[in-house]
Design a protein around this motif. Structure first.
Motif, short mmCIF file in Angstrom:
data_model
loop_
_atom_site.label_atom_id
_atom_site.label_comp_id
_atom_site.label_asym_id
_atom_site.label_seq_id
_atom_site.Cartn_x
_atom_site.Cartn_y
_atom_site.Cartn_z
N CYS A 72 0.86 -1.18 0.00
CA CYS A 72 0.00 0.00 0.00
C CYS A 72 0.89 1.23 0.00
O CYS A 72 0.78 2.09 -0.86
N ARG A 96 3.52 -1.70 -7.55
CA ARG A 96 2.76 -0.58 -7.00
C ARG A 96 3.37 -0.16 -5.65
O ARG A 96 4.09 -0.94 -5.01
N LYS A 101 -0.25 9.34 0.41
CA LYS A 101 -1.37 8.49 0.79
C LYS A 101 -2.61 9.30 1.17
O LYS A 101 -2.54 10.17 2.04
N HIS A 242 -8.47 -3.40 -1.85
CA HIS A 242 -9.39 -2.41 -1.31
C HIS A 242 -10.84 -2.86 -1.51
O HIS A 242 -11.73 -2.47 -0.76
N GLU A 268 -2.31 -5.65 -3.20
CA GLU A 268 -1.36 -5.21 -2.17
C GLU A 268 -0.59 -6.40 -1.58
O GLU A 268 -1.19 -7.37 -1.12
N ASP A 279 -2.91 -0.53 5.57
CA ASP A 279 -3.61 -1.63 4.88
C ASP A 279 -2.97 -3.01 5.03
O ASP A 279 -3.11 -3.86 4.13
N GLN A 282 -5.26 -6.21 4.64
CA GLN A 282 -5.70 -6.65 3.31
C GLN A 282 -4.51 -7.00 2.41
O GLN A 282 -4.69 -7.26 1.22
MN MN Z 1 -4.02 0.73 0.31
#
Ligand code: MN
Ligand code: PEP
Length: 304
Positions: A72, A96, A101, A242, A268, A279, A282
């Motif tokens: 993230c 990524r 943020k 997400h 992620e 994050d 996740q």
């Molecule tokens: Mn994120």
């Protein structure tokens, strides 16, 4: 620096991990929404193939399932470099990582800014993976475009028209995430801002919308992905991280996204999710990501 990049396939020497599948022509669309003249440039005309957006040598929309992976947030030079190597080994084609943020609370980690952009660019050089990162405001576009290969408009900014207008004038491709409360019409009209402003390199991304359901972080609208693939010639990615908010739901949501015809996934992955600054709950760890990539390869091969 980026212009000197050779195409990824030459640099990576890893064609075996690509997930290939046949290009399907979409049926002509006769439903009312597609006839709406508002989508002048995003609409898919009868027989029109999906637009292929090239990101530093990686084609998105060409029939391969393009998997983008990474944390993230970029947290350290070592973290992003390690992640880049692990996700590349598992078959990711892009990296990524967030430098700026958009956090719901101003007291949460806000990203490391330009330093993170520099570490991302170093990880790209070390791994050969092109990078995608979010740009939050119009005044940051030039700076972020100096480092990134694909500029992400986050969900919260999908209708930030000043940002869209600025990105329309950029030479870099744009990843346009769907807003958490945006209809498909609003999402495609946001894409029109980019296209009509002069940037043809637009990739859409479904990342879940807000509904009455609170058991998942968002409601991943996969029927919407299938519909947008009909309505528009633009490639569409899915963000199952997400979209679900829960690590164990990421693999099934990823497989479902591939099955409905997404052109790729953005997932992620953190080397130590329990220590992530954003994050973590996740995020997959690298081994979980590698296992998902194996499943996706098998699934795509079985559907070919
Ligand atoms: Mn994120
Ligand atoms: C992200 O990609 O980390 C992010 C903040 O995504 P979204 O804009 O979809 O919430």
């Amino acid at each position: 620096m980026r212009n000197a990049q050779a195409p990824l396939r030459e640099r990576s020497r890893a064609p075996a991990v690509q997930i290939a599948r046949p290009i399907r022509r979409r049926p002509p669309v006769s439903a009312a929404p597609s006839a709406e003249p508002a989508f002048r440039m995003a609409s898919r005309h009868e027989g029109q193939a999906t637009t292929v957006v090239m990101v530093a040598g990686v084609p998105i929309g060409a029939g391969n399932l393009v998997v983008i992976a990474g944390p993230c947030s970029v947290e350290s030079r070592q973290q992003i470099r390690e992640t880049a190597h692990r996700v590349k080994a598992a078959g990711a084609l892009m990296l990524r990582g967030g430098a700026y943020k958009p956090r719901t609370s101003p007291y949460e980690f806000q990203g490391l800014g330009q330093k993170a952009l520099q570490w991302l660019a170093e990880a790209r050089e070390a791994s050969g993976l092109p990078v995608v990162t979010e740009v939050l405001s119009p005044e940051d576009v030039d700076l972020v475009a100096d480092y990134a290969d694909l500029l992400q408009v986050g969900a919260r900014n999908m209708q930030n028209y000043a940002l869209l207008r600025r990105l329309a004038a950029s030479t870099k491709p744009v990843l346009l995430k769907r807003g958490p409360a945006a209809t498909i019409r609003e999402w495609l009209l946001a894409a029109e801002y980019l296209l009509s402003g002069g940037n043809p390199n637009v990739v859409l991304c479904e990342r879940g919308i807000r509904t009455f359901e609170t058991a998942t972080r968002n409601t991943l609208d996969l029927a919407g992905v299938a519909l947008v693939k009909e309505l528009s010639h633009l490639p569409v990615l899915v963000d199952p991280s997400h979209g679900t908010g829960q690590r164990r739901l990421v693999p099934p949501a990823s497989r479902a996204a591939a099955a409905v015809g997404a052109d790729g996934l953005i997932i992620e992955v953190h080397p130590r999710p329990d220590q992530a600054l954003s994050d973590g709950e996740q995020s997959l760890d690298p081994a979980q990501f590698a296992s998902l990539m194996t499943d996706l390869r098998l699934m795509v091969a079985a559907c070919a």
